[in-house]
Motif scaffolding. Structure first.
Motif, PDB file in Angstrom:
ATOM      1  N   VAL A 169       0.881  -1.189  -0.053  1.00 19.70           N
ATOM      2  CA  VAL A 169      -0.064  -0.055   0.206  1.00 19.70           C
ATOM      3  C   VAL A 169       0.711   1.289  -0.051  1.00 19.70           C
ATOM      4  O   VAL A 169       2.122   1.221   0.534  1.00 19.70           O
ATOM      5  CB  VAL A 169      -0.857   0.051   1.442  1.00 19.70           C
ATOM      6  CG1 VAL A 169      -0.108   0.145   2.478  1.00 19.70           C
ATOM      7  CG2 VAL A 169      -2.008   1.074   1.154  1.00 19.70           C
ATOM      8  N   ALA A 182      -4.716   5.994   1.501  1.00 15.77           N
ATOM      9  CA  ALA A 182      -4.209   4.713   0.953  1.00 15.77           C
ATOM     10  C   ALA A 182      -4.564   4.427  -0.295  1.00 15.77           C
ATOM     11  O   ALA A 182      -5.638   4.683  -0.728  1.00 15.77           O
ATOM     12  CB  ALA A 182      -4.576   3.598   2.050  1.00 15.77           C
ATOM     13  N   SER A 183      -3.736   3.664  -0.927  1.00 17.65           N
ATOM     14  CA  SER A 183      -3.810   3.418  -2.337  1.00 17.65           C
ATOM     15  C   SER A 183      -4.548   2.386  -2.679  1.00 17.65           C
ATOM     16  O   SER A 183      -5.301   1.992  -3.826  1.00 17.65           O
ATOM     17  CB  SER A 183      -2.402   3.156  -3.173  1.00 17.65           C
ATOM     18  OG  SER A 183      -2.087   2.039  -2.251  1.00 17.65           O
ATOM     19  N   ARG A 184      -4.930   1.323  -1.691  1.00 14.89           N
ATOM     20  CA  ARG A 184      -6.258   0.193  -1.759  1.00 14.89           C
ATOM     21  C   ARG A 184      -6.584   0.315  -0.392  1.00 14.89           C
ATOM     22  O   ARG A 184      -6.247   1.269   0.752  1.00 14.89           O
ATOM     23  CB  ARG A 184      -5.290  -0.913  -2.135  1.00 14.89           C
ATOM     24  CG  ARG A 184      -4.172  -1.262  -1.232  1.00 14.89           C
ATOM     25  CD  ARG A 184      -3.701  -2.637  -1.884  1.00 14.89           C
ATOM     26  NE  ARG A 184      -2.257  -3.033  -1.209  1.00 14.89           N
ATOM     27  CZ  ARG A 184      -2.451  -3.612   0.224  1.00 14.89           C
ATOM     28  NH1 ARG A 184      -3.685  -3.852   0.642  1.00 14.89           N
ATOM     29  NH2 ARG A 184      -1.090  -4.063   0.520  1.00 14.89           N
ATOM     30  N   SER A 185      -7.410  -0.681  -0.260  1.00  9.15           N
ATOM     31  CA  SER A 185      -8.117  -1.084   1.063  1.00  9.15           C
ATOM     32  C   SER A 185      -7.183  -1.151   2.347  1.00  9.15           C
ATOM     33  O   SER A 185      -6.344  -1.752   2.353  1.00  9.15           O
ATOM     34  CB  SER A 185      -9.106  -2.212   1.033  1.00  9.15           C
ATOM     35  OG  SER A 185      -9.716  -2.575   2.146  1.00  9.15           O
ATOM     36  N   ILE A 186      -7.691  -0.370   3.356  1.00  6.62           N
ATOM     37  CA  ILE A 186      -7.089  -0.474   4.586  1.00  6.62           C
ATOM     38  C   ILE A 186      -7.770  -1.242   5.684  1.00  6.62           C
ATOM     39  O   ILE A 186      -7.202  -1.455   6.581  1.00  6.62           O
ATOM     40  CB  ILE A 186      -7.019   0.863   5.118  1.00  6.62           C
ATOM     41  CG1 ILE A 186      -8.459   1.689   5.644  1.00  6.62           C
ATOM     42  CG2 ILE A 186      -6.186   2.110   4.317  1.00  6.62           C
ATOM     43  CD1 ILE A 186      -8.408   2.742   6.499  1.00  6.62           C
ATOM     44  N   GLN A 239      -5.200  -3.691   7.109  1.00  6.33           N
ATOM     45  CA  GLN A 239      -4.038  -3.222   7.881  1.00  6.33           C
ATOM     46  C   GLN A 239      -4.518  -3.302   9.149  1.00  6.33           C
ATOM     47  O   GLN A 239      -5.467  -2.936  10.010  1.00  6.33           O
ATOM     48  CB  GLN A 239      -4.050  -1.503   7.660  1.00  6.33           C
ATOM     49  CG  GLN A 239      -4.012  -1.074   6.179  1.00  6.33           C
ATOM     50  CD  GLN A 239      -2.382  -1.621   5.680  1.00  6.33           C
ATOM     51  OE1 GLN A 239      -1.395  -1.489   6.246  1.00  6.33           O
ATOM     52  NE2 GLN A 239      -2.622  -2.337   4.348  1.00  6.33           N
ATOM     53  N   ARG A 298     -10.532   6.043  11.364  1.00  4.93           N
ATOM     54  CA  ARG A 298     -10.370   5.613  10.098  1.00  4.93           C
ATOM     55  C   ARG A 298     -11.613   5.458   9.365  1.00  4.93           C
ATOM     56  O   ARG A 298     -12.593   4.885  10.126  1.00  4.93           O
ATOM     57  CB  ARG A 298      -9.490   4.301  10.235  1.00  4.93           C
ATOM     58  CG  ARG A 298     -10.164   3.296  10.945  1.00  4.93           C
ATOM     59  CD  ARG A 298      -9.105   1.951  11.228  1.00  4.93           C
ATOM     60  NE  ARG A 298      -8.625   1.207  10.125  1.00  4.93           N
ATOM     61  CZ  ARG A 298      -7.717   0.558  10.249  1.00  4.93           C
ATOM     62  NH1 ARG A 298      -7.033   0.064  11.125  1.00  4.93           N
ATOM     63  NH2 ARG A 298      -7.691  -0.506   9.084  1.00  4.93           N
ATOM     64  N   ASN A 321     -12.876   3.060   6.606  1.00  2.00           N
ATOM     65  CA  ASN A 321     -12.486   1.793   5.697  1.00  2.00           C
ATOM     66  C   ASN A 321     -13.074   2.194   4.184  1.00  2.00           C
ATOM     67  O   ASN A 321     -12.592   1.663   3.269  1.00  2.00           O
ATOM     68  CB  ASN A 321     -13.011   0.663   6.338  1.00  2.00           C
ATOM     69  CG  ASN A 321     -11.946   0.284   7.602  1.00  2.00           C
ATOM     70  OD1 ASN A 321     -11.099   0.833   7.772  1.00  2.00           O
ATOM     71  ND2 ASN A 321     -12.551  -0.594   8.333  1.00  2.00           N
ATOM     72  N   LYS A 365     -13.653   4.691   2.697  1.00  7.76           N
ATOM     73  CA  LYS A 365     -12.411   5.809   1.980  1.00  7.76           C
ATOM     74  C   LYS A 365     -11.297   5.386   2.116  1.00  7.76           C
ATOM     75  O   LYS A 365     -10.617   6.253   1.421  1.00  7.76           O
ATOM     76  CB  LYS A 365     -13.027   7.104   2.336  1.00  7.76           C
ATOM     77  CG  LYS A 365     -14.378   7.503   2.489  1.00  7.76           C
ATOM     78  CD  LYS A 365     -14.432   8.959   3.020  1.00  7.76           C
ATOM     79  CE  LYS A 365     -16.025   9.399   2.974  1.00  7.76           C
ATOM     80  NZ  LYS A 365     -16.174  10.874   3.271  1.00  7.76           N
ATOM     81  N   ASN A 366     -10.777   4.227   2.349  1.00 12.32           N
ATOM     82  CA  ASN A 366      -9.180   3.941   2.615  1.00 12.32           C
ATOM     83  C   ASN A 366      -8.711   5.213   3.200  1.00 12.32           C
ATOM     84  O   ASN A 366      -7.469   5.475   2.973  1.00 12.32           O
ATOM     85  CB  ASN A 366      -8.697   3.497   1.336  1.00 12.32           C
ATOM     86  CG  ASN A 366      -9.517   2.523   0.600  1.00 12.32           C
ATOM     87  OD1 ASN A 366      -9.980   1.734   1.148  1.00 12.32           O
ATOM     88  ND2 ASN A 366      -9.555   2.275  -0.965  1.00 12.32           N
ATOM     89  N   THR A 367      -9.051   5.878   4.153  1.00 13.80           N
ATOM     90  CA  THR A 367      -8.447   7.010   4.849  1.00 13.80           C
ATOM     91  C   THR A 367      -8.471   6.692   6.306  1.00 13.80           C
ATOM     92  O   THR A 367      -9.412   6.404   6.797  1.00 13.80           O
ATOM     93  CB  THR A 367      -9.115   8.068   4.417  1.00 13.80           C
ATOM     94  OG1 THR A 367      -9.148   8.273   2.924  1.00 13.80           O
ATOM     95  CG2 THR A 367      -8.707   9.555   5.121  1.00 13.80           C
TER      96      THR A 367
END
Length: 115
Positions: free
Chosen positions: A2, A24-28, A31, A71, A73, A75-77
């Protein structure tokens, strides 16, 4: 692996607020931990706040009651809401993510608290 990009830093007066974002460039979802660190000039990089997959959070004593990590999820942010900012909060703030493969750092965003 990521990739992480921080934004939202800037110059703010003491007592002010900022919200940092880490996209993030993909799903978090995968993480295990996502964290915010900061590094002031001439000092080591210190952990500011951490959020686990299940939403459990932890904070450095110096920011408890002023900063909130969250977080989204969908929005991957990851976010860091910073209130009641003080000059000692001035630093470069870094986003960090850890998953089963390894760890990733963002490039950092500068936060300056000054009159």
């Amino acid at each position: 692996q990521v990739q992480l990009v921080e934004s939202g830093g800037g110059l703010v007066q003491p007592g002010g607020s900022l919200r940092l974002s880490c996209i993030a460039s993909r799903s978090i979802v995968g993480q295990i931990f996502m964290r915010w660190y900061r590094q002031a000039p001439g000092k080591q990089r210190d952990l500011v706040a951490s959020i686990a997959t299940g939403g459990l959070t932890d904070y450095a004593d110096s920011v408890k009651g002023r900063f909130t990590i969250s977080r989204d999820n969908a929005k991957n942010t990851m976010y860091l809401q910073m209130n009641s900012l003080q000059p000692e909060d001035t630093a470069v703030y870094y986003c960090y993510a850890r998953d089963a493969v390894g760890i990733t750092w963002g490039q950092g965003t500068q936060v300056t608290v000054s009159t």
